[in-house]
Design an enzyme around this catalytic site. Structure first.
Site, PDB file in Angstrom:
ATOM      1  N   LYS A  84      40.680  38.355  53.556  1.00  0.00           N
ATOM      2  CA  LYS A  84      40.403  39.386  52.556  1.00  0.00           C
ATOM      3  C   LYS A  84      38.917  39.730  52.586  1.00  0.00           C
ATOM      4  O   LYS A  84      38.052  38.854  52.496  1.00  0.00           O
ATOM      5  CB  LYS A  84      40.779  38.848  51.177  1.00  0.00           C
TER       6      LYS A  84
HETATM    7  O1  G3P Z   1      44.213  39.337  43.896  1.00  0.00           O
HETATM    8  C1  G3P Z   1      43.836  40.651  43.654  1.00  0.00           C
HETATM    9  C2  G3P Z   1      44.342  41.223  42.348  1.00  0.00           C
HETATM   10  O2  G3P Z   1      45.750  41.180  42.336  1.00  0.00           O
HETATM   11  C3  G3P Z   1      43.681  40.672  41.118  1.00  0.00           C
HETATM   12  O3  G3P Z   1      44.358  40.995  39.952  1.00  0.00           O
HETATM   13  O4  G3P Z   1      44.796  40.478  37.591  1.00  0.00           O
HETATM   14  O5  G3P Z   1      42.567  39.876  38.555  1.00  0.00           O
HETATM   15  O6  G3P Z   1      43.185  42.255  38.140  1.00  0.00           O
HETATM   16  P1  G3P Z   1      43.672  40.910  38.486  1.00  0.00           P
END
Ligand code: G3P
Length: 218
Positions: A84
């Site tokens: 990533k």
């Molecule tokens: O892992 C990337 C993304 O899905 C993060 O989500 O919940 O931290 O906005 P969030």
């Protein structure tokens, strides 16, 4: 549509994988930081041994050389690792160099269609638009994913579109309706996907009626 779990917690990954609906895993530095005291590469290796699909592991360097180094280290942990990389100029430069080496990149922290266009041109394997975080600030995250799908379709980019930052089951339905390639969900949301109160009450009724019969299926 592939369903990934968005967590670095081994218990959650094991449980969701046992249900048989998980195609891959995404992690990020914040999720890994919740697993206090565990070595990052060990976590990634353990995840790859449980789930036989793409496992995203994120670099934390922000300069080109540093990202390249960390990406190569992470890619060596297991053949299913997708590195990533954040959506920055150095990040996309690294994505291009890594693609030439056969290292697959998931470009993360995407909040606009133009960013997604650049990521695809750089050779990203996956683009991750953060839908929930856009919704949180009153913008339409689902519309962004639709725009990216349209642009990738217009120019036949092979980059997979991953609906990230899922907040609730309706996001998963929307991802599937608009044709996202992948949705990555927290454990809680995957659990919620199974639930409907009428499934629970219907099952209870069936079992109560059956119990009155006093029979067993042998
Ligand atoms: O892992 C990337 C993304 O899905 C993060 O989500 O919940 O931290 O906005 P969030």
């Amino acid at each position: 549509m592939e369903i990934f779990i968005d967590t670095a917690n081994i218990d959650e990954i094991r449980k969701a994988n046992d249900w048989g609906v998980i195609d891959g895993v995404t992690t990020n530095p914040s999720l890994v930081a919740k697993e206090k005291g565990k070595d990052f590469k060990t976590i990634v290796k353990e995840i790859c041994e449980i789930v036989h699909g793409d496992v995203s592991a994120e670099v934390v360097a922000t300069d080109y050389e540093g990202m390249l180094h960390e990406a190569r280290v992470l890619a060596k942990v297991h053949k299913n690792v997708v590195v990533k990389i954040p959506l920055t100029p150095d990040g996309l430069k690294a994505v291009k160099a890594l693609a030439k080496e056969g290292v697959r990149a998931n470009v993360t922290l995407c909040f606009s269609a133009n960013q997604a266009l650049l990521a695809a041109k750089a050779g990203a394997y996956i683009i991750s638009p953060f839908v929930g975080r856009l919704d949180d600030i009153g913008q339409d995250g689902v519309q962004l994913v639709e725009e990216i799908l349209q642009i990738y379709d217009n120019y036949e980019f092979k980059t997979k579109v991953l609906f990230a930052s899922v907040r609730h089951p309706d996001h998963v339905k929307q991802a599937a309706l608009i044709g996202a390639d992948i949705a990555t969900c927290p454990f809680k949301v995957i659990e919620q996907l199974y639930r409907h109160p009428m499934s629970d009450s219907g099952l209870k009724q069936f079992l109560d009626d059956w119990a009155k019969l006093g029979q067993q299926i042998k």
